[in-house]
Every structure is written in C-alpha cells, then in structure tokens.
Design a protein around this motif. Sequence first.
Motif, PDB file in Angstrom:
ATOM      1  N   GLN A   9     -11.934  16.975   9.102  1.00 24.27           N
ATOM      2  CA  GLN A   9     -11.687  16.326   7.817  1.00 24.27           C
ATOM      3  C   GLN A   9     -10.803  15.100   8.037  1.00 24.27           C
ATOM      4  N   ILE A  10     -11.189  13.986   7.440  1.00 29.57           N
ATOM      5  CA  ILE A  10     -10.392  12.758   7.519  1.00 29.57           C
ATOM      6  C   ILE A  10      -9.434  12.749   6.337  1.00 29.57           C
ATOM      7  N   VAL A  11      -8.144  12.677   6.634  1.00 31.53           N
ATOM      8  CA  VAL A  11      -7.110  12.846   5.612  1.00 31.53           C
ATOM      9  C   VAL A  11      -6.160  11.655   5.628  1.00 31.53           C
ATOM     10  N   THR A  12      -5.790  11.196   4.440  1.00 31.05           N
ATOM     11  CA  THR A  12      -4.784  10.132   4.334  1.00 31.05           C
ATOM     12  C   THR A  12      -3.394  10.740   4.473  1.00 31.05           C
ATOM     13  N   GLU A  13      -2.599  10.144   5.330  1.00 26.26           N
ATOM     14  CA  GLU A  13      -1.262  10.661   5.617  1.00 26.26           C
ATOM     15  C   GLU A  13      -0.221  10.002   4.730  1.00 26.26           C
ATOM     16  N   ASP A  14       0.780  10.766   4.355  1.00 23.79           N
ATOM     17  CA  ASP A  14       1.872  10.244   3.535  1.00 23.79           C
ATOM     18  C   ASP A  14       2.929   9.626   4.453  1.00 23.79           C
ATOM     19  N   PRO A  15       3.167   8.298   4.346  1.00 22.35           N
ATOM     20  CA  PRO A  15       4.202   7.681   5.190  1.00 22.35           C
ATOM     21  C   PRO A  15       5.612   8.084   4.792  1.00 22.35           C
ATOM     22  N   SER A  16       5.757   8.636   3.587  1.00 24.04           N
ATOM     23  CA  SER A  16       7.073   9.108   3.171  1.00 24.04           C
ATOM     24  C   SER A  16       7.227  10.574   3.573  1.00 24.04           C
TER      25      SER A  16
ATOM     26  N   PRO B 277       0.839  -1.197   0.000  1.00 23.50           N
ATOM     27  CA  PRO B 277       0.000   0.000   0.000  1.00 23.50           C
ATOM     28  C   PRO B 277       0.873   1.245   0.000  1.00 23.50           C
ATOM     29  N   ALA B 278       0.600   2.183  -0.904  1.00 24.24           N
ATOM     30  CA  ALA B 278       1.515   3.317  -1.074  1.00 24.24           C
ATOM     31  C   ALA B 278       0.753   4.604  -1.373  1.00 24.24           C
ATOM     32  N   PRO B 279       0.182   5.243  -0.346  1.00 29.72           N
ATOM     33  CA  PRO B 279      -0.497   6.519  -0.579  1.00 29.72           C
ATOM     34  C   PRO B 279       0.492   7.657  -0.822  1.00 29.72           C
ATOM     35  N   LEU B 280       0.014   8.642  -1.585  1.00 31.61           N
ATOM     36  CA  LEU B 280       0.771   9.867  -1.838  1.00 31.61           C
ATOM     37  C   LEU B 280       2.198   9.591  -2.324  1.00 31.61           C
ATOM     38  N   GLY B 281       3.225  10.086  -1.629  1.00 31.61           N
ATOM     39  CA  GLY B 281       4.592   9.942  -2.129  1.00 31.61           C
ATOM     40  C   GLY B 281       5.248   8.618  -1.829  1.00 31.61           C
ATOM     41  N   GLU B 282       4.555   7.726  -1.135  1.00 36.41           N
ATOM     42  CA  GLU B 282       5.172   6.465  -0.721  1.00 36.41           C
ATOM     43  C   GLU B 282       5.590   5.615  -1.912  1.00 36.41           C
ATOM     44  N   ALA B 283       4.795   5.598  -2.979  1.00 31.49           N
ATOM     45  CA  ALA B 283       5.150   4.786  -4.145  1.00 31.49           C
ATOM     46  C   ALA B 283       6.471   5.235  -4.754  1.00 31.49           C
TER      47      ALA B 283
ATOM     48  N   TRP C 143      -8.207  14.565  11.171  1.00 37.48           N
ATOM     49  CA  TRP C 143      -7.834  13.242  11.670  1.00 37.48           C
ATOM     50  C   TRP C 143      -7.055  12.586  10.538  1.00 37.48           C
ATOM     51  N   ARG C 144      -5.882  12.055  10.842  1.00 34.72           N
ATOM     52  CA  ARG C 144      -5.025  11.488   9.790  1.00 34.72           C
ATOM     53  C   ARG C 144      -4.939   9.979   9.929  1.00 34.72           C
ATOM     54  N   VAL C 145      -5.064   9.310   8.784  1.00 29.80           N
ATOM     55  CA  VAL C 145      -5.068   7.846   8.754  1.00 29.80           C
ATOM     56  C   VAL C 145      -4.068   7.372   7.704  1.00 29.80           C
ATOM     57  N   GLY C 146      -3.796   6.076   7.717  1.00 32.32           N
ATOM     58  CA  GLY C 146      -2.792   5.540   6.802  1.00 32.32           C
ATOM     59  C   GLY C 146      -3.348   4.817   5.592  1.00 32.32           C
ATOM     60  N   ASP C 147      -4.690   4.639   5.536  1.00 32.76           N
ATOM     61  CA  ASP C 147      -5.255   3.889   4.411  1.00 32.76           C
ATOM     62  C   ASP C 147      -6.704   4.300   4.194  1.00 32.76           C
ATOM     63  N   ASN C 148      -7.213   3.961   3.016  1.00 34.76           N
ATOM     64  CA  ASN C 148      -8.576   4.340   2.660  1.00 34.76           C
ATOM     65  C   ASN C 148      -9.636   3.556   3.431  1.00 34.76           C
ATOM     66  N   SER C 149      -9.325   2.338   3.835  1.00 38.22           N
ATOM     67  CA  SER C 149     -10.301   1.545   4.577  1.00 38.22           C
ATOM     68  C   SER C 149     -10.633   2.208   5.909  1.00 38.22           C
ATOM     69  N   THR C 150      -9.593   2.665   6.613  1.00 34.46           N
ATOM     70  CA  THR C 150      -9.815   3.371   7.878  1.00 34.46           C
ATOM     71  C   THR C 150     -10.526   4.697   7.638  1.00 34.46           C
ATOM     72  N   LYS C 151     -10.097   5.408   6.628  1.00 30.43           N
ATOM     73  CA  LYS C 151     -10.727   6.687   6.278  1.00 30.43           C
ATOM     74  C   LYS C 151     -12.208   6.497   5.982  1.00 30.43           C
ATOM     75  N   HIS C 152     -12.517   5.494   5.207  1.00 28.74           N
ATOM     76  CA  HIS C 152     -13.903   5.181   4.847  1.00 28.74           C
ATOM     77  C   HIS C 152     -14.727   4.881   6.092  1.00 28.74           C
ATOM     78  N   SER C 153     -14.184   4.074   6.998  1.00 33.98           N
ATOM     79  CA  SER C 153     -14.904   3.693   8.215  1.00 33.98           C
ATOM     80  C   SER C 153     -15.170   4.901   9.109  1.00 33.98           C
ATOM     81  N   LEU C 154     -14.182   5.778   9.261  1.00 35.27           N
ATOM     82  CA  LEU C 154     -14.354   6.951  10.104  1.00 35.27           C
ATOM     83  C   LEU C 154     -15.386   7.914   9.525  1.00 35.27           C
ATOM     84  N   ILE C 155     -15.372   8.061   8.207  1.00 33.25           N
ATOM     85  CA  ILE C 155     -16.366   8.934   7.572  1.00 33.25           C
ATOM     86  C   ILE C 155     -17.762   8.340   7.733  1.00 33.25           C
ATOM     87  N   CYS C 156     -17.897   7.041   7.519  1.00 37.28           N
ATOM     88  CA  CYS C 156     -19.200   6.387   7.672  1.00 37.28           C
ATOM     89  C   CYS C 156     -19.706   6.489   9.112  1.00 37.28           C
ATOM     90  N   ALA C 157     -18.796   6.537  10.074  1.00 39.43           N
ATOM     91  CA  ALA C 157     -19.182   6.639  11.481  1.00 39.43           C
ATOM     92  C   ALA C 157     -19.630   8.042  11.859  1.00 39.43           C
TER      93      ALA C 157
END
Length: 305
Positions: free
Chosen positions: A199-206, A130-136, A222-236
């Motif tokens: 706002q739920i935001v995906t954080e760049d691990p790099s 999994p590689a959000p933002l600059g991680e790839a 609120w910063r998270v590391g993946d879309n699954s967590t982001k999705h769950s927090l928004i749905c909550a």
Amino acid sequence: MLDALTLDQMRVLIAVTETGSFSGGAERLGRAQSAVSYAIRNLESQLDVTLFDRSGYRPVLTPEGRTLLADARAILLKVDTLRARARGLGEGVELRLDIALDPQFPLNVASRALKELQDAYPLVSVRVLPAPLGEAIRLLQQHHCTLAVSGIDIPDPRIEREAIAFVPRAAVVSACHSLANRAASGETITAAELADYVQIVTEDPSTLTHGREYDVLSTGTWRVGDNSTKHSLICAGIGWGNLPLWLIERDLLEGRLVRIPAAEFGYEGESVARMWLMRRTDKHLGPAAKTLREALLRQADTLGA
C-alpha cells in the motif's frame, strides 16, 4: 538637467505614444494639446534627444525614443508599485501570506481562491506550504502560516476550524497490477486480502499523528511525502492506495487506474475526506488573509454544485 525630469513628463510620453498623436495624448490626460507638446519638447531638451519624428501625419518614435520609452515605463511601474505598497502598509495589508494546504484539497479550487487574492492585493507575496495530515496544524501551532486547509481531526483550543468541503477519495490500483482484474470485475475485496499487497501511504511530516494510521490496511507499506509521488507509484503498479478523485478522474476514465471495490472504504472503494479551513484564535487576520479566507469558502462551495 536630468534631475529636472518629472514623472509627469514620462506619463505624457507614454500617453502620446499609446494614442498615436499629441491630440490623443492630450485628450487622455485631460489637458490642452499645447501643454502636451510643450511637455514633450521640454523633455527632449532635457534629455538632449529627439523622441518623435514629426515629419509625417502622425508623430513616430525615433529609435532613441523607443529606447527611452521602455525606461520610462519601467520607472513608472516601480513608482506605481511603491505607491501601492505604501498604501497597503497604511491599510495594514500584509507583505506576505503563508497558507498550508492539505494535498487532498483540490488544487484548482485553491488556485481560483489565490487568484482572487492576487486580483485584490497584487503586491502581497504568497507562500503555499504542502501540509499532509497533521502538518497543517503543526504549522499553525508554530506560527509558520496564517491559514491552513486540512483534513485531519486534531482539536486544538488555539485553532479555530470551519468546515469547508467534502473531498471524495477512492482506493485505486494500476491496470497493470495483479489486483486489477479482480478490481475491474467488481468483486468485493476484503481488508484482509488487501493487506497482502503493498500500500502506498502518505506520511505525516509532523509528529501529531504519531502512532495513528489513517486507512492503512497493508502490513507492507511504501511511504511518500506528497500525492504526486503517491500517484506516480500507484500508476507504475508498485502498490495500491487512496487518492482524491479530482486527481485521478482522467486516469480512471482512460483506464490507467482501476477502482478497488473494498468494503472497508465504501461503495467502489470510495470514501470522503472532510476538509477544514483553520486559523489561530489569537492572531488577527489582516485584509489579505480575510480576502483569501472568504475566497476559499466561496470557491469550495463549487465542489457541491
């Protein structure tokens, strides 16, 4: 005597069992029936067991025969695997392939491409990172992957990029959130108004995007590391955020999430993320990597179909 066992005898055993007769086994193997019968008798003699009950119209495996049949199949599978692996090594096929995948990219598209790779090279081990933002880009720079799919725009002369797809995204909020009624009414919500809500935001691990924010409007995040967590927090109902439409299509259809008509992002809060397929310019792609690259490009074309 067990050292005299041959792989050919095991193949004969399997052929007779699967066809249900000595004649059927002979036909499958392209041999005379007498040669097949002799091979089975010789195998029984070497193992000192009766493999088939021949008292009926068709030969039937004995309990010992069923047990040894499973062993024979396991042995042949390992031998065939060894041969395939050796053949792959001779062709320069990679033993393992690492791919970095931006969470914005549709998983079903990536999965279909990976299935093509498996069909072509079933012995190649794959690791999906999994590689959000600059991680790839970081993973490519540090030689931790061979291919990467990313939506981040950080040019690097060591990395070759191919435009692969456009992925639509939308700003959304839970139907139970205080923003939901205004969002559902279609009334345009300004960036200043959105800034008052978490706002739920995906954080760049790099560290490649350090100091840069992408579509972040709120002062409280609120910063998270993946879309699954982001999705769950928004749905909550914890906050709002941007998510790819392929991930939230059912939530929108069934009313769990509501689009936020924010002018900042476009009509109905929708924006588009451009995806690139990346690789290092100084690293030769092996047969498996080339196959995966072609499969990703081909499968990504279906997004516009």
